[in-house]
Write a protein that holds these residues in place. Structure first.
Motif, short mmCIF file in Angstrom:
data_model
loop_
_atom_site.label_atom_id
_atom_site.label_comp_id
_atom_site.label_asym_id
_atom_site.label_seq_id
_atom_site.Cartn_x
_atom_site.Cartn_y
_atom_site.Cartn_z
N ASP A 151 0.48 -1.25 -0.34
CA ASP A 151 -0.15 0.09 0.32
C ASP A 151 0.51 1.50 0.08
O ASP A 151 0.19 2.64 -0.25
CB ASP A 151 -0.52 0.00 1.06
CG ASP A 151 -1.83 -1.47 0.79
OD1 ASP A 151 -2.11 -1.32 0.36
OD2 ASP A 151 -2.59 -1.50 1.85
N GLY A 152 2.95 1.31 -0.15
CA GLY A 152 3.06 2.01 -0.23
C GLY A 152 3.31 2.91 1.29
O GLY A 152 3.83 3.46 1.09
N ALA A 153 3.06 2.35 2.42
CA ALA A 153 3.61 2.69 3.90
C ALA A 153 4.68 2.61 4.28
O ALA A 153 5.76 1.68 3.46
CB ALA A 153 2.86 2.13 4.71
N GLY A 154 5.65 3.90 4.86
CA GLY A 154 6.89 3.56 4.93
C GLY A 154 7.00 2.67 6.54
O GLY A 154 5.27 2.47 6.97
N VAL A 155 7.39 3.11 6.38
CA VAL A 155 8.19 1.90 8.09
C VAL A 155 7.24 3.21 9.73
O VAL A 155 7.58 1.61 9.78
CB VAL A 155 9.74 1.96 8.30
CG1 VAL A 155 10.44 1.84 9.40
CG2 VAL A 155 10.91 1.12 6.85
#
Length: 518
Positions: free
Chosen positions: A409-413
């Protein structure tokens, strides 16, 4: 049916024998406990004992009530080891129980009279032998005295005189053997000379005291009790102390109290004293604030550090993860009391490792702020391995598919940790954080073994800057100025209510988290 032990019904017979044996021991214990209750006229306690024993026999001798057979042992242990101590502590909080207020009024009168005994001209002198009821070094002392006129031997203890049984007496009146007693040798008696000197046997007109290790005399009480006026009178000066039932003490007209009093109920005075007495309420509230700060910091910092390390070692790209995990758990495997003593020496101003390592000259335990920082740092080192272990276990329980989905989904760390990992971690970890907070709120060892509550202000040597409520309570209960068990029990109830309230609120929020993320 053939049992595995090789014969029909063997297992059933063994079970029946075990049941009969245990029930017999229970009845024997009940009979043994009934006699002191009857002697003390504790009829409520006797009734509870009889009812409990009867219920126990009914449950286990009846073929019905199968669930009760398993619930009864746990319930009894809960009552004995949990409810009874709590109820006893609560009842003590409403009394003046402490040094000088331990026994009954009659005990106080006897103690006052016997402690004022002095020898007068013409007082009777007895041949004395020292004996014990048990171990010569630790058993309770009794006097074996021989009347010079009748040569009769009597046993003297804290209750008074009574005739002796079979004894062996020398021509000089010295007892060398007595039935049921151990007569001390000269060396054994010398080792307990202070106890023998302080020991008194009450009599009608005073008390019998030792004069050395081989002679005793009957002295006259300098202070006598007058039942008509309910007071103690000094026979030499005429000074009088009247009984004050509200305080459990004998009090003179000018307010002077005799040191020996008796236990009485004082209502809510112990609780109001903690909140209204300026000498106590100020330190109490300051200690309460620091107690919260210590518990929150100890729990919060150890959780953050433990979670951070767990996250760092959770990645499969880290080589030697198991080796690092073993190293990080070592502080948790060490005895905490030993580590606390080591850390206390490490913070020493003159030769401690901390100052030597950083080239500083900080008096860590000399100032309030530095001492508090020091104990929190010690707790951080001792507590993070536990948080690391539970966080590692919780991380491994999170499905990897969820984290992979956040990447898709493109979420960062950080977004993945904040929105997925942390909420899922908090569901199982919140109860552990609550229990850790409750433990640190009452973490006696962490303070007592490092600072003992120091530093202390000049105006108050009973309450230090690093004292928690539990160490403050301990100092009140066992301090050098005299034990105040009733007041300490009242503060213990305050501690219990605070922790119970916080735990209840926190567990409700935990259930809300479970509902949101279930």
């Amino acid at each position: 049916m053939t049992s595995k032990l090789g014969g029909p019904g063997r297992t059933g017979l063994a079970g029946q024998f075990a049941k009969i044996l245990l029930l017999g021991l229970s009845v024997a214990f009940a009979v043994w406990a009934a006699f002191p209750l009857i002697a003390e006229e504790q009829w409520i306690g006797l009734g509870i004992l009889v009812a409990t024993t009867a219920a126990l026999l009914y449950v286990y001798l009846s073929p019905r009530h199968i669930p009760a057979k398993y619930l009864v042992p746990g319930t009894l242990f809960l009552v004995v080891f949990q409810l009874f101590p709590v109820l006893y502590t609560a009842s003590t909080a409403f009394t003046n129980f402490g040094d000088g207020h331990r026994g009954s009024k009659q005990d106080a009168i006897v103690a006052i009279q016997t402690s004022s005994v002095t020898r007068v001209p013409g007082s009777t002198e007895y041949a004395l032998s020292i004996a014990t009821q048990g171990d010569p070094a630790t058993g309770p002392i009794v006097f074996l005295i021989t009347d010079p006129a009748t040569k009769a031997v009597s046993i003297g203890d804290a209750e008074g005189l009574k005739p002796a049984g079979a004894v062996t007496v020398t021509p000089a009146g010295k007892v060398t053997a007595a039935e049921g007693l151990t007569v001390l040798t000269a060396g054994q008696a010398s080792a307990r000379s202070q106890e023998i000197t302080d020991f008194t046997v009450p009599t009608a007109g005073g008390a019998i005291r030792s004069s050395g290790l081989s002679r005793a005399y009957e002295g006259v009480a300098g202070r006598a009790y007058d039942a008509a006026s309910d007071s103690i009178r000094d026979t030499a000066t005429g000074r009088t102390w009247r009984a004050d039932e509200s305080e459990g003490a004998f009090v003179a007209a000018d307010g002077e109290r005799l040191a020996q009093g008796w236990k009485v109920g004082v209502g809510l005075s112990n609780f109001t004293r903690a909140l209204t007495d300026d000498a106590i309420s100020g330190p109490f509230l300051r200690t309460l604030v620091w107690n919260f700060a210590f518990a929150i910091a100890s729990t919060g910092f150890t959780f953050v550090l433990g979670l951070f390390i767990a996250l760092a070692l959770h990645s499969s790209r880290v080589r030697g993860r198991n080796f690092y995990r073993i190293l990080l758990v070592l502080p948790y495997a060490m005895p905490s009391f030993a580590m606390l003593l080591v850390w206390r020496d490490m913070f020493n101003t003159d030769f401690g490792l901390i100052n030597s390592l950083f080239g500083t000259d900080v008096d860590w335990f000399g100032g309030s702020a530095s001492a508090r920082i020091a104990v929190i740092l010690v707790q951080l080192w001792l507590g993070y391995p536990y948080m690391f272990l539970v966080s590692t276990g919780a991380l491994q329980a999170i499905p990897g598919e969820l984290l992979d989905a956040t990447k898709v989904d493109g979420a960062g760390v950080w977004q993945s940790f904040r929105n997925v990992t942390l909420p899922l971690l908090m569901i199982p970890l919140t109860p552990l954080l609550i229990s850790s907070f409750a433990f640190n709120f009452n973490n006696f060892n962490a303070i007592w073994l490092t600072t003992e509550g120091a530093p202390f202000p000049a105006e108050n040597t009973t309450n230090g800057a690093t004292d928690l409520l539990i160490t403050y309570t301990y100092r009140l209960a066992f301090g050098a100025s005299g034990a105040e068990y009733g007041f300490a029990a009242a503060i213990s109830i305050f501690i219990f209510l605070i922790v119970a309230l916080i735990s209840t609120v926190s567990f409700r929020r935990t259930r809300q988290l479970e509902e949101v993320y279930s």
